[in-house]
Enzyme design. Sequence first.
Site, PDB file in Angstrom:
ATOM      1  CE1 TYR A 119      -3.152   3.053   0.822  1.00 48.53           C
ATOM      2  CE2 TYR A 119      -2.135   3.112   2.995  1.00 48.53           C
ATOM      3  CZ  TYR A 119      -2.957   3.675   2.047  1.00 48.53           C
ATOM      4  OH  TYR A 119      -3.602   4.856   2.311  1.00 48.53           O
ATOM      5  CE  LYS A 144      -2.621   6.750  -1.653  1.00 50.34           C
ATOM      6  NZ  LYS A 144      -3.747   7.231  -2.488  1.00 50.34           N
TER       7      LYS A 144
END
Length: 902
Positions: A235, A239
């Site tokens: 994640y 990002k």
Amino acid sequence: MKTGGIAERFRDKTILITGSTGFLGKLLVEKILRVQPEVRKLYLLVRAPDAIAAEERVLTEVVGNGLFDVLREQYGAGFHSFIKEKIYALPGDVTHENFGLESNDILQLSQKVDIIVNGAATTNFMERYDVALATNTIGVVHLCQFAKQCDNLKMVLHVSTAYVAGEQAGQIFEKPFQIGTALRLDYQLDIEAELQLVDKIKSELGINSDSKLEKTTMRKLGLERAVHFGWPNTYTLTKAMGEMLLQQLGQDLPVVIVRPSMITSTFQEPMPGWIEQTRTIDVIFVAYNDQTLPCFIFDGSVIFDLIPGDMVINAMMAAINSQWNKQAQVIYHVTSSHQNPLPLSLIEESLYKYFHKNPRTSKDGKTIQNEKILTFNRLVYFQAYMILRYKMMRAANVLLGGIYTKNYYELNRGYNILMTVAKLFDDTNLRKLWKATAMDQNDDASIFNFDPKCINWSSYLVNTHIPAAIKYANNQKAKARMLVEKILRVQPEVRKLYLLVRAPDAAAAEERVLTEVVGKGLFDVLRKQHGAAFYSFIKKKICPLAGDVMHENVGLGSSEILRLSQEVDIIVNGAATTNFMEERYDVALATNTEGVVHLCHFAKQCDNLKMLLHVSTGLLLEKPFQIGEALRQGYTLDVEAEVQLVDRIKSKLRIKSSIDNKLEKTTMKKLGLKRAMHFGWPNTYVLTKAMGEMLLRQLGGDLPVVIVRPSIITSTFQDPMPGWIEETRTIDAIFVAYNDQTLPCFIFDGSAIFDLIPGDMVISAMMAAINSHWNKQAQVIYHVTSAHQNPIQLSLIEESMYKYFHTNPRTSKDGESIKNKRVLMFKRFAYFQAYMALRFDDTNLRKLWKATAMDQNDASKFNFDPNCINWSSYLVKTHIPAAIMYANNSKMKTGHAQYGSR
């Protein structure tokens, strides 16, 4: 309400929002509509196959939420017309160029949009690498490409995360990522190379590769690449890459990047304590409420950075106003640790304070005191405690190959992941923004409060957030449920349901249906719906028939057969004897095998037949059985010879023993098991079901046939209510035995996969299959199973069982809790493991679900997607309590002592 400044900025503006169905997205939509009803239009991009489905998603998942109650009350009867005027749902996806929209949609949007808010993201820490890259990274490329087409664009706001900082120590500054910069010293991050790596690996796996293998490979790859470049998970890596691309591609755009820390329930707006999902820190609160958190490894001085969701939204809107149409990129850490740090010790203290003021209560109204958590600030102290407390385990640890040591390391890894979020984030830009907002002469400081200093953490946690987290965890609702009830509920205009039941005559058949079918609690939804007219509705729609599939013409008279053959459109054959080991071979053959012959004979007499659906079992492969095919190599199975063998043995027994029923019963049971193993099947049930399928294939070749093979059927997931069950079924024997404390130990491999499927999902799949294959002269097989798409490991079943009984202990007659001992597990017994660990290919079922899901109405009414099952939640909150309740009720009926009620 006096509005100016920030709110005024949004007047007459057109805004495109991605990720509107998420937690922050919903809060943003609600806030804009509440503080600036004169906004021109909110375009909400949502994943959906078409405009109608997109609108449905927005109405149910966004606007239909309790979050909008303030607006709903404000507008009253005009609420929906206001929503329709202000919101427009777009079916699209950031993973596609132009968001997957048509060129004319893109043209219209590019001429209208003033603001883009990109909140679309996959926030799963351990997401598949390809999926996370597509949304969190490449989604930003598509965002920039679209933004550059917009004639009137004044702001692009991108929602990132403060944890793009990874595991860096010290203060984390509000600075951008440069393209190619990795957190790991001297490493370069080439985004294009990462995309090519994903494509290469997926290509090597092949188009026809096992989807589970691809899923596992992509998950592992994401974690490997994240760690390789210095990030803790997929994640945060993806990002960070998204930010790099925004920095590179959005240089000539007015850009704001917002990096919130751990987002918690709302502080004030539109009401305190609104939350959706159990979020990060909430797992501690929920586990303590359930008393499944006996000890915890933590350092009380560690600072956690929490920020309420409404403060994040306020900061976003203030940032849009402040940076309006400025060709620059500004980053805001929307965090609290710098201005109002929250030590872990205060979280623990607040936890006790809340549960001391709000203790759980038993059903008889008595207070249940929660035990205080034993805390350790170092893992070595926890290990020492475990060794001292469980001295005997020390020796067992050596004997079992260091299994407890491995568990320590796993706990330590989990602890380290938790500590990843314990950072100190610099928020200079945010403080400057707040200072400017607070100086405004309008009401901006009160309407758009994002000052973390105003939060009294103890008060907020005790009075707002913890109760919100607990309430959400306790209120997880499901919706759904068995064939007769489902048909009558979803299609009350069905002409007639003929129910074939074993009974000596029509009156007895009707009595059985009224008591054993319609009289069940399963029909409570229909009972409530029809009120006093319920039984007249039932009498009009249901006709019981006294018969049996074991007999020619299913045991009916010629006049009945003639009438049925002229009326019947659909036959559903669910008649079976499902006893694995204890069924007599003659009985199983008569019902599961010869019953199919009688079914086919009747079906061929029906003038208007459009579908014959046969319920089999998932303990067979997703391919048709050829007549005579045995599972044991080199053996041929002659069904007629098996029937003759049974007749011959029964005839001999009757000559020798003058019909000793007990001897005949025992002989037939043994014969069934012996013949099953001879041909390669594990028991009488699956052998006779396989033979039934062979005969259906041979005799039903010119009929429209669907064969449904469910795996282990469990209590209902949703329909018509969660947890409806009848009989203690297969896996339930473990739950019931543990409840009765007659299961001191169990042989299992925690990694073995069990294939469970809720009963209502089987029914929905059956009805969808009937619709899909209506009047098609073919035979299609569906495995209605879960292991391929949503596998459940035996370790999770054991964990769920323990969690349920820990939270819901048995009680003695004097009302005291009886603590259940944890089951002692041993990992061996390879044959048992191999048999239970079967995984069923469900390609046909997945294709059927894909087709069903295209119709939003059908997808909600006929859900059979096992991916939607949270096994832990389903087992703990639905299935285990249902199984125990059924077992306890059965004991009461048979006069057995009941030791505990819940």
